[in-house]
Write an enzyme that holds these catalytic residues in place. Structure first.
Site, PDB file in Angstrom:
ATOM      1  N   HIS A  51     -26.860 -45.327-108.435  1.00  0.00           N
ATOM      2  CA  HIS A  51     -27.127 -45.682-107.048  1.00  0.00           C
ATOM      3  C   HIS A  51     -26.141 -44.873-106.209  1.00  0.00           C
ATOM      4  O   HIS A  51     -25.069 -44.500-106.702  1.00  0.00           O
ATOM      5  CB  HIS A  51     -26.876 -47.179-106.805  1.00  0.00           C
ATOM      6  CG  HIS A  51     -27.869 -48.053-107.508  1.00  0.00           C
ATOM      7  ND1 HIS A  51     -27.508 -48.998-108.418  1.00  0.00           N
ATOM      8  CD2 HIS A  51     -29.224 -48.119-107.407  1.00  0.00           C
ATOM      9  CE1 HIS A  51     -28.585 -49.619-108.872  1.00  0.00           C
ATOM     10  NE2 HIS A  51     -29.647 -49.102-108.275  1.00  0.00           N
ATOM     11  N   ASP A  54     -22.894 -46.470-106.452  1.00  0.00           N
ATOM     12  CA  ASP A  54     -22.221 -46.367-107.755  1.00  0.00           C
ATOM     13  C   ASP A  54     -21.388 -45.079-107.740  1.00  0.00           C
ATOM     14  O   ASP A  54     -20.289 -45.031-108.285  1.00  0.00           O
ATOM     15  CB  ASP A  54     -23.226 -46.235-108.920  1.00  0.00           C
ATOM     16  CG  ASP A  54     -24.091 -47.481-109.114  1.00  0.00           C
ATOM     17  OD1 ASP A  54     -23.564 -48.597-108.932  1.00  0.00           O
ATOM     18  OD2 ASP A  54     -25.277 -47.319-109.457  1.00  0.00           O
ATOM     19  N   GLU A 176     -40.418 -45.479-107.507  1.00  0.00           N
ATOM     20  CA  GLU A 176     -40.457 -46.460-108.615  1.00  0.00           C
ATOM     21  C   GLU A 176     -41.195 -47.703-108.133  1.00  0.00           C
ATOM     22  O   GLU A 176     -40.610 -48.570-107.483  1.00  0.00           O
ATOM     23  CB  GLU A 176     -39.016 -46.809-109.031  1.00  0.00           C
ATOM     24  CG  GLU A 176     -38.955 -47.832-110.141  1.00  0.00           C
ATOM     25  CD  GLU A 176     -37.519 -48.222-110.559  1.00  0.00           C
ATOM     26  OE1 GLU A 176     -36.549 -47.586-110.107  1.00  0.00           O
ATOM     27  OE2 GLU A 176     -37.392 -49.187-111.328  1.00  0.00           O
ATOM     28  N   GLU A 212     -41.539 -48.006-114.575  1.00  0.00           N
ATOM     29  CA  GLU A 212     -40.746 -48.987-115.319  1.00  0.00           C
ATOM     30  C   GLU A 212     -41.721 -49.912-116.044  1.00  0.00           C
ATOM     31  O   GLU A 212     -42.618 -50.500-115.419  1.00  0.00           O
ATOM     32  CB  GLU A 212     -39.823 -49.785-114.386  1.00  0.00           C
ATOM     33  CG  GLU A 212     -39.135 -50.903-115.167  1.00  0.00           C
ATOM     34  CD  GLU A 212     -37.906 -51.499-114.519  1.00  0.00           C
ATOM     35  OE1 GLU A 212     -37.134 -50.769-113.868  1.00  0.00           O
ATOM     36  OE2 GLU A 212     -37.734 -52.725-114.684  1.00  0.00           O
ATOM     37  N   HIS A 215     -42.221 -53.388-114.560  1.00  0.00           N
ATOM     38  CA  HIS A 215     -42.904 -53.405-113.273  1.00  0.00           C
ATOM     39  C   HIS A 215     -44.418 -53.260-113.452  1.00  0.00           C
ATOM     40  O   HIS A 215     -45.198 -53.904-112.751  1.00  0.00           O
ATOM     41  CB  HIS A 215     -42.376 -52.290-112.371  1.00  0.00           C
ATOM     42  CG  HIS A 215     -40.919 -52.424-112.040  1.00  0.00           C
ATOM     43  ND1 HIS A 215     -40.252 -51.512-111.244  1.00  0.00           N
ATOM     44  CD2 HIS A 215     -39.994 -53.348-112.386  1.00  0.00           C
ATOM     45  CE1 HIS A 215     -38.989 -51.872-111.124  1.00  0.00           C
ATOM     46  NE2 HIS A 215     -38.809 -52.992-111.811  1.00  0.00           N
ATOM     47  N   ASP A 250     -38.370 -60.584-113.019  1.00  0.00           N
ATOM     48  CA  ASP A 250     -38.162 -59.296-113.684  1.00  0.00           C
ATOM     49  C   ASP A 250     -37.091 -59.476-114.757  1.00  0.00           C
ATOM     50  O   ASP A 250     -35.936 -59.731-114.460  1.00  0.00           O
ATOM     51  CB  ASP A 250     -37.711 -58.288-112.613  1.00  0.00           C
ATOM     52  CG  ASP A 250     -37.610 -56.879-113.139  1.00  0.00           C
ATOM     53  OD1 ASP A 250     -37.948 -56.641-114.310  1.00  0.00           O
ATOM     54  OD2 ASP A 250     -37.197 -56.008-112.352  1.00  0.00           O
ATOM     55  N   ASP A 252     -36.190 -57.351-117.510  1.00  0.00           N
ATOM     56  CA  ASP A 252     -35.422 -56.200-118.020  1.00  0.00           C
ATOM     57  C   ASP A 252     -34.932 -56.433-119.446  1.00  0.00           C
ATOM     58  O   ASP A 252     -33.754 -56.195-119.773  1.00  0.00           O
ATOM     59  CB  ASP A 252     -34.257 -55.877-117.077  1.00  0.00           C
ATOM     60  CG  ASP A 252     -34.720 -55.415-115.700  1.00  0.00           C
ATOM     61  OD1 ASP A 252     -35.836 -54.874-115.595  1.00  0.00           O
ATOM     62  OD2 ASP A 252     -33.978 -55.588-114.724  1.00  0.00           O
ATOM     63  N   ASP A 285     -33.773 -49.279-118.399  1.00  0.00           N
ATOM     64  CA  ASP A 285     -33.336 -50.179-117.313  1.00  0.00           C
ATOM     65  C   ASP A 285     -33.351 -51.598-117.893  1.00  0.00           C
ATOM     66  O   ASP A 285     -34.229 -52.407-117.586  1.00  0.00           O
ATOM     67  CB  ASP A 285     -34.252 -50.035-116.090  1.00  0.00           C
ATOM     68  CG  ASP A 285     -33.585 -50.572-114.820  1.00  0.00           C
ATOM     69  OD1 ASP A 285     -32.466 -51.121-114.924  1.00  0.00           O
ATOM     70  OD2 ASP A 285     -34.189 -50.435-113.737  1.00  0.00           O
TER      71      ASP A 285
END
Ligand code: GLO
Ligand code: MG
Length: 347
Positions: A51, A54, A176, A212, A215, A250, A252, A285
């Site tokens: 990000h 980040d 995304e 993803e 998703h 979600d 992950d 992810d």
């Protein structure tokens, strides 16, 4: 089939997460970025996703010149560690200006903030040596249908993409999609939506997508079909493999954790389309379970890669000739059992 494709792997610092959820606080003590980078090296991954904050913490308090200087220092650390930056993504869902969406906010000042922050993220990508900007459009949607004008929102999205494309003639934008969470309804829920909106921008060639797994499953789709569709257009520029147990928050989960067969078919789709041949990375992810102890903190990443590699072997040893013979006979019951037994391995 690209038989000998060697895949390159990556994850982001947020994938070594601390276990908080809406109902409880962290269960692991946060670690520094340097520690995370060391772990990535130790695990033998090739690249890190970032990000914008980040890469440059507290980014909103810094000038463009400061941001570039800090990004340069990070680039040096990455070079020293032999780690690439796969992409940069503007985090447009934390700041108060993004409460009602970023590019599609009803407030012009907030839309301006979102675009300016995105342009800084493009600058960071440049310094980190990647031309890939990932756009997870977290809050570009609505909680109630009457709160936003959908058509106007799509126009705002195109305008924002155009600003980024104009800011840097080399940047590529990978959208995304995700159908919901945190929003009730998102404006770009699927790969079809992402690739369609690309056509309205000033340079459709530089607007592609990132799939993803979770998703796609949340949108009620099979991620393998999304992969085939995106790759038919030459538009799959990055990938977030993980897993998701049905229609809920979600999750992950580690790749293959909920549905090994759906994972197998994603790998087959990647193999038949030659994913990775143009330098694309396989990114996980994934998050550790909340129950994970600190000493097992990286297992979900290592496990996801192990599962991926085992499934590559499974895809490469799947007897295509036999499968095609079943297809020719329309004997899908036999084909179904063949896939199951192939995944189960020798008894
Ligand atoms: C959340 C997304 C998120 C993005 C990341 C990169 O559902 O998957 O993890 O991939 O923020 O923009
Ligand atoms: Mg993701």
């Amino acid at each position: 089939m690209a038989k000998q494709q060697q895949y390159k792997f990556c994850f982001g610092p947020w994938n070594i997460s601390e276990g908080q959820d809406p109902y409880g606080p962290p269960t692991r003590i946060p670690q520094s970025f340097d520690w995370k980078l060391d772990q990535l090296k130790k695990l033998g991954f090739d690249a890190m996703m970032f990000h914008d904050d980040d890469a440059v913490p507290d980014i909103d308090a810094k000038s463009a010149a400061q941001i570039t200087a800090e990004a340069k220092a990070l680039k040096k650390r990455l070079n020293d560690a032999g780690v690439k930056a796969e992409m940069v993504a503007p985090r447009l869902w934390f700041h108060p200006s993004t409460v009602d969406g970023a590019y599609t906010s009803n407030d012009a000042k907030c839309r301006k903030y979102a675009i300016e922050r995105s342009l800084r993220a493009v600058d960071i990508a440049n310094v980190l040596g990647t031309n890939l900007l990932v756009l997870w459009l977290a809050r570009e949607g609505s909680y109630i249908r009457e709160s936003k004008n959908g058509r106007r929102s799509f126009e705002f999205l195109v305008q924002a993409l155009d600003k980024m494309l104009a800011h840097d003639s080399r940047i590529r934008l990978a959208i995304e999609p995700k159908p919901n969470e945190p929003m009730d309804q998102a404006y770009i829920p699927t790969i079809g939506h992402a690739l369609a909106i690309a056509q309205l921008t000033r340079d459709p060639k530089r607007v592609g997508c990132l799939i993803e797994s979770a998703h796609a499953i949340l949108a009620g789709l099979d991620p393998a079909d999304e992969i085939d569709f995106a790759m038919l257009f030459g538009k799959l520029w990055s990938l977030h493999l993980n897993d998701q147990n049905g229609l809920k928050f979600d999750q992950d989960k580690p790749f293959g954790s909920a549905n090994l067969r759906v994972a197998f078919n994603q790998v087959r789709a990647l193999e038949r389309n030659g994913y990775g041949r143009r330098g694309e990375y396989v990114c996980f992810d994934v998050h550790p379970f909340r129950t994970t102890k600190e000493e097992h903190w990286l297992a979900h990443l290592d496990n996801s890669r192990r599962t991926f590699q085992r499934l590559v072997e499974k895809a490469r040893t799947f007897d295509e000739k036999k499968a095609q013979a079943f297809v020719a006979q329309r004997d899908y019951a036999a084909l179904d059992q063949m896939a199951i037994e192939h995944l189960l391995g020798a008894a």
